[in-house]
Enzyme design. Structure first.
Site, PDB file in Angstrom:
ATOM      1  N   THR A  73      39.392  40.296  41.581  1.00 50.31           N
ATOM      2  CA  THR A  73      40.113  38.822  42.089  1.00 50.31           C
ATOM      3  C   THR A  73      40.917  38.774  40.775  1.00 50.31           C
ATOM      4  O   THR A  73      42.239  38.477  40.978  1.00 50.31           O
ATOM      5  CB  THR A  73      39.276  37.925  41.884  1.00 50.31           C
ATOM      6  N   THR A  74      40.771  39.062  39.392  1.00 53.74           N
ATOM      7  CA  THR A  74      41.557  38.749  38.393  1.00 53.74           C
ATOM      8  C   THR A  74      42.731  39.855  38.486  1.00 53.74           C
ATOM      9  O   THR A  74      43.790  39.411  37.974  1.00 53.74           O
ATOM     10  CB  THR A  74      40.824  38.775  37.088  1.00 53.74           C
ATOM     11  N   TYR A  97      36.988  34.291  54.935  1.00 49.30           N
ATOM     12  CA  TYR A  97      37.646  33.741  56.142  1.00 49.30           C
ATOM     13  C   TYR A  97      36.989  34.029  57.381  1.00 49.30           C
ATOM     14  O   TYR A  97      36.195  33.112  57.940  1.00 49.30           O
ATOM     15  CB  TYR A  97      38.831  34.269  56.302  1.00 49.30           C
ATOM     16  N   TYR A 130      29.249  41.539  45.055  1.00 46.14           N
ATOM     17  CA  TYR A 130      29.959  40.222  44.362  1.00 46.14           C
ATOM     18  C   TYR A 130      30.007  39.185  45.285  1.00 46.14           C
ATOM     19  O   TYR A 130      30.171  38.859  46.358  1.00 46.14           O
ATOM     20  CB  TYR A 130      31.609  40.622  44.408  1.00 46.14           C
ATOM     21  N   ARG A 165      35.278  30.894  46.299  1.00 49.52           N
ATOM     22  CA  ARG A 165      36.495  31.803  46.903  1.00 49.52           C
ATOM     23  C   ARG A 165      36.136  32.038  48.467  1.00 49.52           C
ATOM     24  O   ARG A 165      37.036  32.235  49.234  1.00 49.52           O
ATOM     25  CB  ARG A 165      36.783  32.867  46.097  1.00 49.52           C
ATOM     26  N   LYS A 216      27.462  40.855  41.037  1.00 46.99           N
ATOM     27  CA  LYS A 216      28.075  40.015  40.172  1.00 46.99           C
ATOM     28  C   LYS A 216      27.788  38.588  40.911  1.00 46.99           C
ATOM     29  O   LYS A 216      28.459  38.348  41.786  1.00 46.99           O
ATOM     30  CB  LYS A 216      29.497  40.249  40.169  1.00 46.99           C
ATOM     31  N   ILE A 261      31.054  40.119  34.032  1.00 49.74           N
ATOM     32  CA  ILE A 261      32.068  40.567  34.528  1.00 49.74           C
ATOM     33  C   ILE A 261      33.153  39.713  34.420  1.00 49.74           C
ATOM     34  O   ILE A 261      33.177  38.584  34.978  1.00 49.74           O
ATOM     35  CB  ILE A 261      32.122  41.301  35.860  1.00 49.74           C
TER      36      ILE A 261
END
Length: 292
Positions: free
Chosen positions: A47-48, A110, A136, A141, A164, A204
């Protein structure tokens, strides 16, 4: 007992962009900097790293570059998640092919799915590769949570070995249900020590982009028995962490890196630069921490 892919701090590294694409020279500098400062693993295209705005050709190039640049100095974990199972399989196979040590696979977003669908989604990905899979879970999000019972079911798949976890409320249940079959890493920089206290093995991290040594030391101290030292580092970081999430991540961390002279460029649209008000909050927290 499943051997952890890493213990300590895995940096969710930013992707430096120019108008023409990825700045690979700068990415190489960032990778070397992270390893010099003691970072224990490198997560590329998370994501980062703004993987959601990378076309496949660029996404794959970033993974391949990171693997080659790291050259086995630390584990490289490739973000290969997708809300299209076939697409996630394609990216995961590529990551394995070019030498990634593990993949990080986010829950579908989504379109989402059911808990049964999560099992089938992650099973299909895991069965397509031989390298380890880190689940994850980031409900803020994706609007989708992996329930502890689902993590338990997934832990029966040989190469699904870690998660994570951004939902701290269920970490204890996951560890109770899965024992040593699943390594838990914090997905929240402000909750590293609480997660370690429940049996987690690391983080993380976003903040590791700017304070890699302190992030590594926070985990290393705890795991070596220096709980007080670890707690003090966690408390020291809290105001900085708040500033790093005062806007949508990775907007603030990239701004912080630019303020520190790292020249990583801006985020890609739809992410935009920070407001003056938020930038002042970030600058003040960095000065307080001693980074400016």
């Amino acid at each position: 007992m499943t051997k952890p892919i890493f213990t300590g701090s895995g940096v969710a590294i930013v992707t430096p962009f120019t108008d023409d694409g990825i700045d690979f020279n700068k990415l190489g500098e960032l990778i070397d900097y992270q390893i010099r400062e003691g970072t224990d693993a490198l997560v590329i295209c998370g994501t980062t790293g703004e993987a959601s705005t990378m076309p496949d050709e660029e996404h794959k190039a970033a993974i391949k570059f990171a693997v080659e640049k790291v050259n086995k100095r630390v584990p490289v974990i490739a973000g290969t998640g997708s809300n299209d199972t076939r697409h996630a399989i394609e990216l995961s196979k590529y990551a394995e092919e070019v030498g990634a040590d593990a993949i990080l696979s986010v829950t579908p977003y989504y379109n989402k799915t059911s808990q049964r669908g999560l099992v089938e989604h992650f099973k299909a990905i895991a069965n397509s590769i031989k390298i380890p899979v880190i689940l994850y879970n980031v409900p803020s999000r994706t609007n989708l949570n992996i329930c502890p019972e689902t993590v338990k079911a997934l832990s029966e798949i040989d190469n699904i070995v870690a998660i994570k976890e951004c939902n701290i409320n269920q970490v204890g249940d996951i560890i109770n249900l899965c024992g040593d079959k699943i390594t838990v890493y914090s997905g929240n920089d402000d909750l590293v020590v609480p997660l370690l206290s429940l049996g987690g093995k690391g983080v993380i991290s976003v903040m590791a982009n700017i304070i890699p040594k302190d992030t590594h030391d926070m985990v290393a101290k705890y795991l070596s028995g220096d709980v007080e030292g670890s707690k003090n580092l966690q408390l020291k970081t809290l105001n900085l962490i708040k500033a790093l999430f005062v806007d949508v991540s990775p907007i603030p961390v990239k701004a912080a890196m630019n303020l520190m002279g790292m020249n990583v460029g801006s985020c890609r649209m739809p992410l935009v630069d920070m407001s003056d008000k938020n930038l002042d909050i970030l600058k003040n927290s960095m000065k307080e921490y001693g980074l400016l």
